[in-house]
Design an enzyme around this catalytic site. Structure first.
Site, PDB file in Angstrom:
ATOM      1  N   LYS A  21       0.846  -1.209   0.000  1.00  0.00           N
ATOM      2  CA  LYS A  21       0.000   0.000   0.000  1.00  0.00           C
ATOM      3  C   LYS A  21       0.874   1.248   0.000  1.00  0.00           C
ATOM      4  O   LYS A  21       0.585   2.223  -0.693  1.00  0.00           O
ATOM      5  CB  LYS A  21      -0.944   0.013   1.208  1.00  0.00           C
ATOM      6  CG  LYS A  21      -2.271  -0.680   0.935  1.00  0.00           C
ATOM      7  CD  LYS A  21      -3.249   0.286   0.292  1.00  0.00           C
ATOM      8  CE  LYS A  21      -4.365  -0.288  -0.531  1.00  0.00           C
ATOM      9  NZ  LYS A  21      -4.971  -1.524  -0.187  1.00  0.00           N
TER      10      LYS A  21
ATOM     11  N   LYS B 115      -2.916 -10.888  -8.647  1.00  0.00           N
ATOM     12  CA  LYS B 115      -4.255 -11.306  -8.237  1.00  0.00           C
ATOM     13  C   LYS B 115      -5.323 -10.356  -8.760  1.00  0.00           C
ATOM     14  O   LYS B 115      -5.034  -9.202  -9.081  1.00  0.00           O
ATOM     15  CB  LYS B 115      -4.333 -11.382  -6.715  1.00  0.00           C
ATOM     16  CG  LYS B 115      -4.291 -10.046  -6.009  1.00  0.00           C
ATOM     17  CD  LYS B 115      -4.961 -10.132  -4.629  1.00  0.00           C
ATOM     18  CE  LYS B 115      -5.346  -8.746  -4.139  1.00  0.00           C
ATOM     19  NZ  LYS B 115      -6.374  -8.722  -3.115  1.00  0.00           N
TER      20      LYS B 115
ATOM     21  N   LYS C 138      -9.826  -5.153  -6.391  1.00  0.00           N
ATOM     22  CA  LYS C 138     -10.516  -3.893  -6.715  1.00  0.00           C
ATOM     23  C   LYS C 138      -9.494  -2.834  -7.073  1.00  0.00           C
ATOM     24  O   LYS C 138      -9.635  -2.105  -8.043  1.00  0.00           O
ATOM     25  CB  LYS C 138     -11.334  -3.415  -5.520  1.00  0.00           C
ATOM     26  CG  LYS C 138     -12.531  -4.275  -5.274  1.00  0.00           C
ATOM     27  CD  LYS C 138     -13.166  -3.941  -3.919  1.00  0.00           C
ATOM     28  CE  LYS C 138     -13.883  -5.145  -3.382  1.00  0.00           C
ATOM     29  NZ  LYS C 138     -13.479  -5.505  -2.022  1.00  0.00           N
TER      30      LYS C 138
END
Ligand code: ADP
Ligand code: TRP
Length: 333
Positions: free
Chosen positions: A113, A197, A200
């Site tokens: 992140k 993967k 969203k």
């Protein structure tokens, strides 16, 4: 006999996609028959990425409708919204005191992140695993059904639970385990953009709410190559991903047919993608239709959220009381 307890959550940052469905929700559906289940919408976690208030509210409603459309039954499971249960964030405050900077900084999801949103490396991102541990420990969960990407966060929850028990010489928290049926591995549903993967925030998701047209378009755009030139070649990642998705949604005979074609260098990716799109649609279309109906029924959604909040708070309060007593928050009045 008492049923074992299960907790799992999904962040309301967009539509549910095939990764969420096959990585998590499908296990929720089977587990709700035999376990004491808490399935929630992780709206507090969502704040780490700064959604607008309107998007956050719409996301919560969407995921709630999607849970119900998938078949999570509010009579069997407790379905709730994380921010409706303030006991979770109270436990988070307490657990934060025993979570160390070094271990939080080393978490893969934090590092990812921080790389993806370097302008917003906030303290909530750093302590994300502590909030997740609170979600799980507050209901004394024994099992947590999640996808492969959450393995490390769950390991942190185990660590924080054990540490608290040890520090306060108690067994207040059972140590939660990842869960899949029949001892299967936690799964990772790949994206169709040739790497990594489905997610969203990866921008490569096929959503349960997508129309048939959207799904055909997304699948037909999937990255492929010019095909193998040697029989029985190893598959490059993008091609392997296509096969992995097919293994999840298609009949064994269909998979076999394309495996054989690949091994004989006769594969036509156009045909394979067409088949894959139709097999995905078979799963998603009935769910999409139910989502549309449920989204229309605000009263039902409100009733489910209220009922879930009540049940979840009752369980959370019980644990929090024990925790407060243990740490020494004892009343003087
Ligand atoms: P996203 O990763 O799309 O933002 P969440 O982080 O809210 O979604 O994930 C909710 C649940 O779905 C978690 O249990 C997570 O492990 C699972 N999940 C998400 N993406 C995948 C994937 N590609 N494969 C398997 N499980 C996944
Ligand atoms: N961190 C999870 C994810 O991003 C979502 C989540 C939050 C969760 N709290 C949880 C999953 C507790 C299981 C249990 O996928």
């Amino acid at each position: 006999m008492n049923k074992a307890t299960v907790v799992s959550g999904i962040r309301p940052t967009g539509y549910l996609h095939l990764g969420n469905y096959f990585g998590a929700v499908q296990n929720f559906l089977r587990m709700q028959e035999d376990f004491n289940c808490y399935f929630f919408i992780a709206d507090v976690h969502s704040l780490t990425t700064h959604p607008t208030p309107d998007n956050l509210q719409a996301g919560v409603k969407q995921v709630l409708a999607e849970y119900l459309a998938c078949g999570i039954d509010p009579e069997k499971s407790t379905i709730f919204i994380q921010s409706d249960v303030p006991e979770i964030t109270e436990l988070y405050t307490i657990l934060n005191m025993n979570a160390y900077l070094g271990e939080l900084e080393r978490t893969t999801s934090f590092k990812d992140k921080a790389r993806k949103q370097p302008e917003n490396v906030n303290a909530g991102l750093l302590t994300y695993p502590v909030l997740m541990a609170s979600d799980i420990l507050i209901h004394k969960a024994h099992f947590v059904p999640v996808g492969k990407d959450q393995e490390q966060n769950l390991e942190m929850a185990r660590k924080f639970g054990k540490r608290f028990n040890r520090m306060y010489k108690s067994e207040v928290f059972p140590i939660p385990k990842p869960f899949t049926f029949d001892g299967a591995d936690l799964i990772k549903v790949p994206g169709l953009d040739g790497s990594g993967k489905m997610g969203k925030s990866e921008g490569n998701a096929i959503n349960l709410f997508d129309t048939e047209k959207d799904i055909r378009k997304k699948v037909m755009r999937a990255v492929t190559d010019s095909g193998p030139t040697e029989p029985n070649s190893e598959k490059p990642e993008a091609i392997q991903n296509l096969f992995t998705l097919m293994k999840i949604v298609s009949e064994p005979a269909v998979i076999e047919q394309f495996e054989t074609a690949y091994n004989q260098c006769e594969i036509r990716y156009g045909d394979m993608k067409k088949q894959l799109a139709e097999d995905i649609i078979k799963v998603t279309l009935p769910i999409r239709e139910r989502i549309v109906d449920i989204l229309d029924d605000n009263e039902h959604l409100a009733k489910v959220a209220r009922m879930g909040a009540e049940k979840a708070r009752e369980s959370a309060l019980k644990t929090l009381k024990e925790v407060k007593e243990l740490v020494g928050f004892r009343k003087l009045y």
